[in-house]
Write a protein that holds these residues in place. Structure first.
Motif, PDB file in Angstrom:
ATOM      1  N   SER A 104       0.801  -1.215  -0.246  1.00  0.00           N
ATOM      2  CA  SER A 104       0.145   0.235   0.065  1.00  0.00           C
ATOM      3  C   SER A 104       0.536   1.160  -0.097  1.00  0.00           C
ATOM      4  O   SER A 104       0.741   2.204  -0.225  1.00  0.00           O
ATOM      5  CB  SER A 104      -1.054  -0.132   1.286  1.00  0.00           C
ATOM      6  N   ARG A 105       2.246   0.970  -0.246  1.00  0.00           N
ATOM      7  CA  ARG A 105       2.603   2.227  -0.475  1.00  0.00           C
ATOM      8  C   ARG A 105       2.637   3.668  -1.387  1.00  0.00           C
ATOM      9  O   ARG A 105       2.548   2.909  -1.870  1.00  0.00           O
ATOM     10  CB  ARG A 105       4.686   2.080   0.161  1.00  0.00           C
ATOM     11  N   SER A 106       2.803   4.907  -1.158  1.00  0.00           N
ATOM     12  CA  SER A 106       3.214   5.193  -1.392  1.00  0.00           C
ATOM     13  C   SER A 106       3.985   5.376  -3.003  1.00  0.00           C
ATOM     14  O   SER A 106       4.908   4.921  -2.887  1.00  0.00           O
ATOM     15  CB  SER A 106       3.293   6.691  -1.452  1.00  0.00           C
ATOM     16  N   ALA A 107       3.424   6.260  -4.232  1.00  0.00           N
ATOM     17  CA  ALA A 107       5.043   6.369  -5.041  1.00  0.00           C
ATOM     18  C   ALA A 107       5.862   7.183  -4.761  1.00  0.00           C
ATOM     19  O   ALA A 107       7.432   6.293  -4.908  1.00  0.00           O
ATOM     20  CB  ALA A 107       4.193   7.214  -6.307  1.00  0.00           C
ATOM     21  N   LEU A 108       5.703   7.825  -3.703  1.00  0.00           N
ATOM     22  CA  LEU A 108       6.692   8.880  -2.916  1.00  0.00           C
ATOM     23  C   LEU A 108       7.701   8.032  -1.971  1.00  0.00           C
ATOM     24  O   LEU A 108       9.136   7.624  -2.660  1.00  0.00           O
ATOM     25  CB  LEU A 108       6.437   9.685  -2.258  1.00  0.00           C
ATOM     26  N   GLU A 109       6.682   6.681  -1.139  1.00  0.00           N
ATOM     27  CA  GLU A 109       7.948   5.567  -0.651  1.00  0.00           C
ATOM     28  C   GLU A 109       8.120   4.661  -1.104  1.00  0.00           C
ATOM     29  O   GLU A 109       9.623   4.600  -1.124  1.00  0.00           O
ATOM     30  CB  GLU A 109       7.149   5.275   0.734  1.00  0.00           C
ATOM     31  N   LYS A 110       8.309   4.574  -2.531  1.00  0.00           N
ATOM     32  CA  LYS A 110       8.433   2.984  -3.281  1.00  0.00           C
ATOM     33  C   LYS A 110       9.617   4.243  -4.500  1.00  0.00           C
ATOM     34  O   LYS A 110      10.718   3.597  -4.344  1.00  0.00           O
ATOM     35  CB  LYS A 110       7.908   2.924  -4.814  1.00  0.00           C
ATOM     36  N   GLU A 111       9.996   5.225  -4.252  1.00  0.00           N
ATOM     37  CA  GLU A 111      11.002   6.062  -5.443  1.00  0.00           C
ATOM     38  C   GLU A 111      12.418   6.013  -4.471  1.00  0.00           C
ATOM     39  O   GLU A 111      13.642   6.085  -4.155  1.00  0.00           O
ATOM     40  CB  GLU A 111      10.737   7.286  -6.170  1.00  0.00           C
ATOM     41  N   ALA A 112      11.370   6.641  -2.798  1.00  0.00           N
ATOM     42  CA  ALA A 112      13.119   6.833  -2.227  1.00  0.00           C
ATOM     43  C   ALA A 112      13.068   5.212  -1.372  1.00  0.00           C
ATOM     44  O   ALA A 112      14.562   5.623  -1.591  1.00  0.00           O
ATOM     45  CB  ALA A 112      12.076   7.282  -0.636  1.00  0.00           C
ATOM     46  N   ASP A 113      12.720   3.780  -1.630  1.00  0.00           N
ATOM     47  CA  ASP A 113      13.277   2.667  -1.107  1.00  0.00           C
ATOM     48  C   ASP A 113      14.213   2.721  -1.986  1.00  0.00           C
ATOM     49  O   ASP A 113      15.132   1.767  -2.390  1.00  0.00           O
ATOM     50  CB  ASP A 113      12.194   2.081  -1.405  1.00  0.00           C
ATOM     51  N   GLU A 114      13.684   2.599  -3.490  1.00  0.00           N
ATOM     52  CA  GLU A 114      14.466   2.407  -4.808  1.00  0.00           C
ATOM     53  C   GLU A 114      15.299   3.205  -4.692  1.00  0.00           C
ATOM     54  O   GLU A 114      16.924   2.722  -5.662  1.00  0.00           O
ATOM     55  CB  GLU A 114      13.561   2.728  -6.437  1.00  0.00           C
ATOM     56  N   ILE A 115      15.708   3.957  -4.658  1.00  0.00           N
ATOM     57  CA  ILE A 115      16.999   5.911  -4.350  1.00  0.00           C
ATOM     58  C   ILE A 115      18.165   4.923  -2.999  1.00  0.00           C
ATOM     59  O   ILE A 115      19.479   4.728  -3.475  1.00  0.00           O
ATOM     60  CB  ILE A 115      16.450   6.489  -4.024  1.00  0.00           C
ATOM     61  N   VAL A 116      17.277   4.609  -2.076  1.00  0.00           N
ATOM     62  CA  VAL A 116      18.389   3.530  -0.749  1.00  0.00           C
ATOM     63  C   VAL A 116      19.212   2.331  -1.666  1.00  0.00           C
ATOM     64  O   VAL A 116      20.324   1.876  -1.182  1.00  0.00           O
ATOM     65  CB  VAL A 116      17.646   3.386   0.443  1.00  0.00           C
ATOM     66  N   ARG A 117      18.255   1.337  -2.394  1.00  0.00           N
ATOM     67  CA  ARG A 117      19.049   0.125  -2.401  1.00  0.00           C
ATOM     68  C   ARG A 117      19.989   0.810  -3.612  1.00  0.00           C
ATOM     69  O   ARG A 117      20.393   0.342  -3.640  1.00  0.00           O
ATOM     70  CB  ARG A 117      17.434  -0.719  -3.413  1.00  0.00           C
TER      71      ARG A 117
END
Lengths: 540, 540
Positions: A34-47
């Motif tokens: 259920s996460r937001s597009a923002l969280e998904k983007e931040a997660d990908e950056i961190v990965r």
């Protein structure tokens, strides 16, 4: 039932299904859905940054670090960790609650020493005059002395006329510290050495659980002697709260030994404070900090703290536990917001394997339950258990007892991973594990983060909060370092996992329901600011 | 659901119930229920001796061993292990089947060297003339040379006129080994050093999984060069079978690299054997041993061996796997009793994390399944997987793929413990893990036995067999050492657990149903003799 599929497409379908089933219990899985597009983007950056740093900074040669790798031994890798971008990112993260840390091992040891040097009451003695030969095998014994006992005290613990075991004021001992021992700076180094575990101790000299615990315990004795004065302790709590707030922690539950509570010298140096006076002072310090934050318009940053009382079982015969129980009940009645209960296996002079098992205390503990019912109060159990490498030992069996006794959380629970039924119970009854990765590693339950059982615990859907345990000793102040170690040692874990851990630290705290709701509301706002910052700073 | 009980008696009832539920999945639990009075007595004796030795020999000071404890680092603790009574007891135990060991790393390296010295074909070269300075950083390169290539060869690899990379006969190289390097004894030490991992390498120099694997791989290259001659290999297999039988092993499945199979020089030194000739020779050696045992009236001691063919994926592009698949099918057709299949991630030049993941080979592997159906043969998969500390990495995901591909067993499966669904599948579909405790420890997946995830695996009811992996390299010949480490590191495990592991090694072998029945019948007889011996020797 998983079947052997025939075609490649069919295979990949089955594969996704299997991985999905395997991860279905994880507490971050619904957030990932259920996460937001923002969280998904931040997660990908961190990965992406994590992968880059695994190949760059973690593969470079570093001075004195023979085998760098992500999640490596903390005491050796700390300086590399601090250079990474992942560390900088995590240090900005709103962490939720700090649920597992022990007084007096929560502030910078150098700061503690500086505070102690100003106290007229704090004195030091040694069982033998210090020389270059015995310096590193001799521990300082600190104690705040009553005014009446401060007469006829010595002038130096390193001069030839020092009479063993006589008290010298701490500042005088420092000034007169022999040049051959390094003078005042040598004194500081000696005291800091006694307050901390260094890499060669953890990974060389004391390289087993039993042996490193001896060193760990001795750091507590030294810290207790340095901090048991009312004026200092007030400042101690303040500094700890401020440092925690700066680390992104917004609520704290602190473990304190009742013996420590009973040994605090009052400001006049004429008497020791009562337990209730110390608890009151703790409450006042929280209030002060909250007022200061309010003035600055950021009262959201700190939602309070609640003290856990706990009991040193090893020193206590089962029959003597009854006194501690009554003390705890009366403190809870007077300070309902400041007391949660732990009558735990933990103590300052013994590691879990060396202590009497919890089952030995079953009578007083069941009595405690009964007394609470009589008094119509609830003091939840928050036991330590499973901080051991034993398998099926009496100490390891504590994991059964704390669950049977209805513990709300488990301190460490390191060995829980061995017990399928207990994992299921913790998941279903929502018993949270207070996991302290760096503490576990320095205390040699695991050699490095990739060997830590946390991935099993998370995949089994057991709630987890990360904590620092005794940061003065290990150097892992706040929870940033522990979050770091968890993030870099697993590719399953991502930013959403860290968010889940932070949320659960609030959800499973001893706050009231309404307080929790508010804490979570505030956390969500900060979390989104944090995500946006990552995208702004490191995004494309 | 476990409730908080009120009275002490009620508490103890609930406690027994909870412990019972937690252990209910264990494969030894039904045996514990139904075991004989004799087995119970022997188990108690072993538990008593284990507890005594934990407090005596494991707490004494030992020369060069700083931190002795039961289950400690094998390479450091080996000499202490060998002094214990528990070791003597386990060495007598009937072990069942050896299911996970790699040729050519299964016999004493000194014996291998002695055999090689007699071979006219085996030569050695080094890329630089050996001196005291470069000796320990230079590896010997051994190779059996074809007769036609043995001309104009050098006389010494350590003399000033040595031309780098020229071949010298092994015996000549040994005799002429420079005195400054220790002469012939120095040659032996140098070669043995290249064939083994020593404690300072495992626990110091190469103290991470990736680094110690580089050393581990190099020992294989050296061993391959020393053993790839038909006459030697025949003796190699013989010695291995005899040593295994003496260790109480009655059936063997050995892993062999197809590249190794293709590189065996024939007795005349004029050509390399075909794969089928080597497989045939392997079968003949088994037959010989069985005949010899029969003559001595103890044919029960050895029930045979079955060779597993496997494929070095890293060297193989997915498209090149098809050749190996056809080779495997034709060998299986010719030697149905000698071939089981593994197309695994394992190879000699890479550790799991460094290799292409299994999923890259999904097309040829699905094709292999199809070909087997066409040929109406069954070559069960026996994949390696999860021999990694990675969490959620591409390499770690191999555990999903080998299960989807229908593997009958998993080599290592070290990381399986992280996956609740996979543990359940392995339990329900009866997929056995070939666990190699000492290999895992020396190769730095775990620091010592108390940190090994085996207790979780056992408590989850996943079938397990213990094995030695590469005993020439680690020094853990047979399975006695591995059984020892498992027994002393857990108080849950007892003699009945070891019996269960032995039974399962037979049950999950690739023997035919009738063969298994016979093997189990024989094992049960030997087991009872063993139990009686314990009671006679150590009982009251």
């Amino acid at each position: 039932m998983v079947l052997i599929p025939g075609s490649k497409n069919e295979y990949f379908e089955e594969r996704d299904k299997l991985i999905g089933m395997d991860r279905a219990l994880r507490r971050d899985s619904s957030y990932i859905q259920s996460r937001s597009a923002l969280e998904k983007e931040a997660d990908e950056i961190v990965r992406r940054i994590r992968a880059e740093e695994a190949e760059s900074i973690w593969k470079e040669d570093h001075l004195d670090v023979l085998h760098p790798f992500p999640g490596m031994e903390f005491l050796t890798g700390k300086r590399i960790i601090e250079k990474t971008r992942i560390f900088k990112i995590i240090s900005q993260m709103p962490k939720g609650a700090l649920l597992h840390a022990h007084t007096p091992a929560v502030i910078e040891p150098r700061t503690l020493l500086q505070l102690a040097l100003k106290e007229p009451s704090i004195h030091v003695r040694v069982p033998i005059r210090l020389t270059p030969t015995n310096l590193w095998s001799t521990l300082p014994i600190f104690l705040p002395l009553l005014v009446e006992s401060r007469q006829s005290i010595g002038t130096s613990i390193s001069s030839s006329d020092y009479i063993p075991d006589t008290w010298v004021h701490i500042a005088k001992a420092r000034e007169s510290f022999d040049r051959a021992l390094g003078g005042p700076k040598g004194f500081d180094d000696w005291v800091i050495g006694a307050l901390t575990v260094n890499p060669s101790e953890a990974y060389g000299t004391y390289n087993t659980v039993t042996k490193i615990w001896k060193k760990f315990q001795s750091t507590f004795s030294v810290a207790v002697g340095l901090s048991s004065v009312s004026s200092l302790l007030h400042e101690y709590f303040r500094l700890f709260f401020i440092a925690s707030i700066n680390d992104g922690i917004s609520y704290i539950e602190l473990r304190i030994d009742p013996d420590f509570l009973k040994g605090i010298l009052g400001e006049d140096g004429k008497r020791y404070l009562t337990q209730r006076e110390v608890v009151f002072m703790f409450g006042e310090t929280i209030h002060e900090i909250k007022q200061e934050l309010k003035k600055e318009g950021c009262e959201d940053m700190f939602l309070g703290a609640r003290k856990l009382i706990y009991c040193s079982l090893k020193n206590v015969a089962p029959k003597d536990l009854y006194t501690a129980i009554e003390d705890c009940i009366s403190l809870k009645k007077e300070f309902p917001h400041l007391i949660a209960g732990e009558f735990s296996r933990y103590d300052l002079v013994g590691q879990e394997d060396e202590l009497r098992p919890t089952i030995d205390y079953i009578e007083p503990l069941l009595y405690f339950r009964k007394r609470q019912a009589e008094e119509q109060i609830e003091i939840p159990f928050l036991f330590h258990a499973g901080e051991t490498l034993g398998d099926g030992t009496a100490a390891e069996d504590n994991v059964y007892d704390v669950i049977l006794l209805g513990t709300k959380r488990i301190g460490h629970g390191f060995s829980l991973v061995k017990h399928p039924k207990l994992l299921q119970i913790c998941r279903e009854r929502k018993i949270l594990l207070e996991v302290c990765p760096i503490s576990n590693e320095v205390l040699r339950l695991t050699s490095s983060m990739p060997m830590h059982p946390l991935p099993s615990i998370l995949n089994n859907g057991v709630p987890v909060a990360l904590s620092c345990d005794g940061p003065s000793v290990f150097g892992n102040f706040g929870v940033t370092y522990d979050f770091y170690q968890v993030l870099v040692a697993s590719e399953t874990n991502g930013l959403t996992t860290l968010g889940t851990l932070a949320r659960d630290s609030i959800e499973f705290s001893m706050m009231q329901l309404e307080e929790k709701k508010e804490a979570l509301r505030v956390w969500e706002i900060k979390w989104n600011i944090f995500l946006q910052k990552i995208v702004n700073l490191y995004g494309p």
